[in-house]
Design an enzyme around this catalytic site. Structure first.
Site, PDB file in Angstrom:
ATOM      1  CG  HIS A  83      68.021  52.397  11.841  1.00 28.42           C
ATOM      2  ND1 HIS A  83      69.388  52.320  11.937  1.00 28.42           N
ATOM      3  CD2 HIS A  83      67.729  52.271  10.527  1.00 28.42           C
ATOM      4  CE1 HIS A  83      69.902  52.166  10.726  1.00 28.42           C
ATOM      5  NE2 HIS A  83      68.913  52.128   9.849  1.00 28.42           N
ATOM      6  CB  SER A 115      73.532  47.177   0.705  1.00 27.50           C
ATOM      7  OG  SER A 115      74.456  47.701   1.642  1.00 27.50           O
ATOM      8  N   GLY A 174      74.584  50.016   4.798  1.00 25.53           N
ATOM      9  CA  GLY A 174      75.616  50.951   4.365  1.00 25.53           C
ATOM     10  C   GLY A 174      76.920  50.293   3.953  1.00 25.53           C
ATOM     11  N   GLY A 198      68.360  53.260   2.645  1.00 24.92           N
ATOM     12  CA  GLY A 198      69.193  54.321   3.212  1.00 24.92           C
ATOM     13  C   GLY A 198      69.865  55.127   2.109  1.00 24.92           C
ATOM     14  N   GLY A 199      71.132  54.829   1.876  1.00 26.88           N
ATOM     15  CA  GLY A 199      71.939  55.624   0.932  1.00 26.88           C
ATOM     16  C   GLY A 199      71.276  55.882  -0.412  1.00 26.88           C
ATOM     17  CD  GLU A 254      66.946  48.715   7.961  1.00 23.67           C
ATOM     18  OE1 GLU A 254      66.928  49.206   6.838  1.00 23.67           O
ATOM     19  OE2 GLU A 254      67.303  49.345   8.961  1.00 23.67           O
ATOM     20  CD  GLU A 298      72.610  53.832  11.037  1.00 21.80           C
ATOM     21  OE1 GLU A 298      71.893  54.845  10.976  1.00 21.80           O
ATOM     22  OE2 GLU A 298      73.059  53.243  10.023  1.00 21.80           O
ATOM     23  CG  ASN A 328      66.792  55.867   7.575  1.00 20.00           C
ATOM     24  OD1 ASN A 328      66.722  57.024   7.996  1.00 20.00           O
ATOM     25  ND2 ASN A 328      67.482  54.921   8.199  1.00 20.00           N
ATOM     26  CD1 TRP A 329      65.879  60.617   2.724  1.00 23.42           C
ATOM     27  CD2 TRP A 329      65.568  62.727   3.392  1.00 23.42           C
ATOM     28  NE1 TRP A 329      65.051  61.221   1.818  1.00 23.42           N
ATOM     29  CE2 TRP A 329      64.837  62.514   2.208  1.00 23.42           C
ATOM     30  CE3 TRP A 329      65.512  63.987   4.003  1.00 23.42           C
ATOM     31  CZ2 TRP A 329      64.071  63.523   1.612  1.00 23.42           C
ATOM     32  CZ3 TRP A 329      64.746  64.988   3.413  1.00 23.42           C
ATOM     33  CH2 TRP A 329      64.044  64.752   2.225  1.00 23.42           C
ATOM     34  CE  LYS A 330      71.310  54.902   7.034  1.00 22.82           C
ATOM     35  NZ  LYS A 330      72.183  53.846   7.469  1.00 22.82           N
TER      36      LYS A 330
HETATM   37  C1  PEP Z   1      69.165  51.881   6.610  1.00 19.97           C
HETATM   38  O1  PEP Z   1      69.962  52.546   7.252  1.00 19.97           O
HETATM   39  O2  PEP Z   1      68.010  51.735   7.029  1.00 19.97           O
HETATM   40  C2  PEP Z   1      69.626  51.276   5.360  1.00 19.97           C
HETATM   41  C3  PEP Z   1      68.935  50.285   4.876  1.00 19.97           C
HETATM   42  O3  PEP Z   1      70.779  51.784   4.809  1.00 19.97           O
HETATM   43  P1  PEP Z   1      71.447  51.393   3.393  1.00 19.97           P
HETATM   44  O4  PEP Z   1      70.326  51.227   2.386  1.00 19.97           O
HETATM   45  O5  PEP Z   1      72.342  52.542   3.058  1.00 19.97           O
HETATM   46  O6  PEP Z   1      72.175  50.124   3.607  1.00 19.97           O
END
Ligand code: PEP
Length: 247
Positions: free
Chosen positions: A94, A207, A171, A228-229, A165, A96, A9-11
């Site tokens: 998601h 994470s 994050g 994500g990251g 999640e 967010e 997930n590049w956001k």
């Molecule tokens: C996400 O936003 O879906 C996510 C899992 O982010 P991260 O891996 O950065 O925690």
């Protein structure tokens, strides 16, 4: 046997040049048959994903979709538009979007239905906040979020992907322990079995990194990850994919 699925997930990150380099290195990497890999990019870069990944074994998708078919919904993007750009997946619900755009459980379920109607697999995200976790509400929150999707989709639930999640893990560098995540996944699995959809893949997200992916993916009800990251750097993402292949 459920096949491991790893989705990036590049956001709201990336630009044309960075994406090109990342997609090229992912597309040329050898990805075994044991794992399915996808990236979910911002809308303007879906054409770029289609161009670079079309002949690769990787899939791509979007990070949101409208709950409507078409019409006066300025700024929204419909599921049929995503199909035009070859999307196989779309993330819905998601945390967010739930928090920053006020998306309710019902709207998330409608988005999942739009995706399925268009032939796209919705990756339905559920998860509790830190406050909810501290109040012992994790199970109640995630089962309520999933129930809204099961109720609206009825028999179609078999074609979704679910992602657990925990909001406090996104994050933050603070992932759920494998045992914590497995306990929630097992509960979600039981709920899915009850709706006749026990084989739905359940991803863990929050994470996930190269150094904790293997342990998480080893759990019996964790079928891969939503990343994500760590999906923004090919080296890190490829290491997570490798962990999914090896478990
Ligand atoms: C996400 O936003 O879906 C996510 C899992 O982010 P991260 O891996 O950065 O925690």
């Amino acid at each position: 046997m459920r096949k491991n699925l790893v989705v990036g997930n590049w956001k709201m990150n990336g630009d044309k040049a960075q994406n090109e380099a990342l997609l090229q290195s992912l597309s040329t990497a050898c990805i075994a048959e044991k794992v399915t890999v996808a990236v979910c990019a911002p809308f303007p870069y879906l054409a770029q994903c289609q161009q670079v990944l079309d002949t690769s074994c990787m899939a791509w998708g979007a990070q949101d979709v409208s709950e409507h078919d078409a019409g006066a919904f300025t700024g929204d993007v419909s599921a049929s538009m995503l199909v035009d750009f070859g999307c196989q997946y779309v993330i819905v619900g998601h945390s967010e979007r739930r928090a920053l755009h006020g998306e309710s459980d019902e709207v998330v379920a409608q988005k999942a239905r739009q995706a399925l109607n268009a032939g796209i697999t919705p990756i339905v995200c559920v998860g509790e906040t830190a406050d909810e976790q501290e109040s012992g509400l994790t199970h109640a929150v995630v089962s309520r979020q999933l129930a809204a999707v099961i109720d609206l989709l009825a028999g179609d639930t078999t074609s979704i992907v679910l992602a657990y999640e925990p909001v406090w893990a996104i994050g933050t560098g603070k992932n759920a322990t494998p045992a914590q995540a497995q306990a929630v996944h097992a509960q979600l699995r039981a709920q899915l079995i009850g709706s006749g959809a026990g084989d739905v893949p359940i991803l863990y997200g929050g994470s996930v990194k190269a150094d904790n992916a293997r342990e998480l993916f080893s759990e019996s009800d964790i079928d891969g990850g939503l990343i994500g990251g760590a999906s923004l750097k090919s080296e890190d993402f490829l290491a997570i994919i490798q962990a999914a292949i090896e478990v």
